[in-house]
Enzyme design. Structure first.
Site, PDB file in Angstrom:
ATOM      1  N   ASP A 210      81.606  74.986  96.630  1.00 49.91           N
ATOM      2  CA  ASP A 210      81.898  73.602  96.267  1.00 49.91           C
ATOM      3  C   ASP A 210      82.576  73.575  94.900  1.00 49.91           C
ATOM      4  OD1 ASP A 210      79.625  72.872  94.018  1.00 49.91           O
ATOM      5  OD2 ASP A 210      78.902  74.321  95.485  1.00 49.91           O
ATOM      6  N   ASP A 212      82.237  72.143  91.193  1.00 56.69           N
ATOM      7  CA  ASP A 212      81.116  71.704  90.370  1.00 56.69           C
ATOM      8  C   ASP A 212      81.280  70.207  90.077  1.00 56.69           C
ATOM      9  OD1 ASP A 212      78.738  72.902  89.193  1.00 56.69           O
ATOM     10  OD2 ASP A 212      79.567  72.288  87.267  1.00 56.69           O
TER      11      ASP A 212
END
Length: 293
Positions: A210, A212
Site C-alpha cells: 500500500d 503509506d
C-alpha cells in the site's frame, strides 16, 4: 563457500516455500534463544535451501518480538551463505506501487526496542554498514523477480520503524519529504545489521502492499484491497524464490562485496580481555575470526 545454501526469511504472507526435495522442518537451538519457528530445509533444483518464517507460522510474533539474533545465528549454524529476506512494506513513492517489489540497498533505522548486535561488553566489534546489502545477491534477486514477471525496482531506502502501530501523517510526510525514504516497514532492522556481523550475504526483497498515509488516496484503500495485494505478493515471492537456484551456478566462492569477510578487521577487544562466555555464544556467527571453528 563452494557449496552455497540459500536462506530465505519469509515476511508477512510468506510462511512456506514449495517444491523442496527432502523437505524437513528442523528445530535449531541457539545461544540467543529459539528462532521464530522451526526451519524448513531441503534442496531446490540441486541447491540447498533453508526457509524461516520471520513471524512464525500463523504470524504469531509482532515485529518487536521477532528473535532477530536467534534467527540469523540459526541460519548461519545450518551453513547458510546467502540470505534473501522478504518483507511487506508501505511506499512513499508513486512509482513504487502496490504489488511492486523493491530490492533494498539502504536503510534508516528508527527501531529502539531490539537487540541490534551479537557483540558487546567483553567482545566489542564494529562492522561497516555503508552498503548494508550484498550487491551480487541483490542483482540475483532482481533477475529472479524479472523472471517471475514481477515489477521490480533495483535500489531503495527502507525506513525501519519500531511498530506495531503504523506512522502518523506527520511522520509519514517527514520520512517521505525530508528524509528521502522510499519505503517503510517494521522488520528490516536489525536483521540486516546482524547478517553483516554474521558475515552473510544479505538481500532484502520488500513487497509493496500500500501507499503509506502520506498519499491522498490512502483513506480510500480498504483492508480487503491490502489483503488482495498481500496475497498476490506472496505468490510472486514464492515464484521469485523458485527461480533463485538457477542463478547460483556461477556463484563466486569469495563474495566480491566482502560480505563474507565483514569481521576481518572489526574486532576491537584484545584476545586476552575477551569474555569467554560471550565468545562461546559467538561460535557460529564469528567463529572464523575468533578461532571457535
Amino acid at each position: 563457500m563452494a557449496h552455497p545454501r540459500i536462506g530465505v526469511i519469509g515476511g508477512s504472507g510468506v510462511y512456506q516455500i514449495e517444491g523442496l526435495a527432502d523437505a524437513e522442518w528442523r528445530q535449531v537451538e541457539t545461544p540467543w534463544g529459539w528462532p521464530s519457528d522451526e526451519i524448513l530445509t531441503g534442496r531446490l533444483d540441486g541447491i540447498a535451501m533453508a526457509f524461516l518464517p520471520r513471524h512464525g507460522r500463523g504470524h504469531v510474533l509482532a515485529p518487536s518480538e521477532v528473535p532477530f539474533r536467534a534467527n540469523i545465528d540459526a541460519l548461519k549454524r545450518l551453513g547458510v551463505t546467502d540470505v534473501v529476506a522478504v518483507s511487506a512494506c508501505g511506499s512513499f513513492r508513486e512509482d513504487m506501487a502496490p504489488g511492486d517489489f523493491v530490492i533494498v540497498d539502504q536503510y534508516i533505522d528508527r527501531t529502539f526496542a531490539r537487540a541490534k548486535s551479537f557483540f558487546g561488553s567483553g567482545c566489542v566489534a564494529h562492522v561497516s554498514l555503508a552498503h548494508p546489502t550484498c550487491a551480487r545477491l541483490s542483482d540475483a534477486a532482481v533477475q529472479a523477480a524479472e523472471m517471475a514477471g514481477v515489477t521490480v525496482h533495483r535500489g531503495g531506502t527502507y525506513l525501519a520503524m519500531e511498530g506495531p502501530q503504523f506512522s502518523t501523517l506527520a511522520e509519514s510526510r517527514m520520512y517521505r519529504e525530508h528524509w528521502g525514504a522510499d519505503i517503510i516497514g517494521m522488520t528490516g532492522m536489525p536483521e540486516a545489521k546482524l547478517a553483516r556481523e554474521a558475515e552473510l550475504c544479505y538481500a532484502s526483497v520488500a513487497m509493496v502492499t500500500d501507499y503509506d498515509c502520506w498519499h491522498p488516496g490512502h483513506d480510500a484503500v480498504d483492508v480487503a484491497a491490502v489483503i488482495r495485494t498481500l496475497t498476490l505478493n506472496s505468490a510472486n515471492a514464492r515464484a521469485l524464490v523458485a527461480r533463485l537456484p538457477a542463478l547460483f551456478g556461477d556463484r563466486p566462492e569469495v563474495c566480491p562485496c566482502g560480505c563474507d569477510r565483514a569481521l576481518e578487521f572489526a574486532l576491537m577487544t584484545a584476545p586476552e580481555r575477551r569474555d569467554p562466555a560471550l565468545v562461546a555464544k559467538l561460535d557460529a556467527v564469528a567463529g572464523r575470526v575468533l578461532g571457535c571453528r
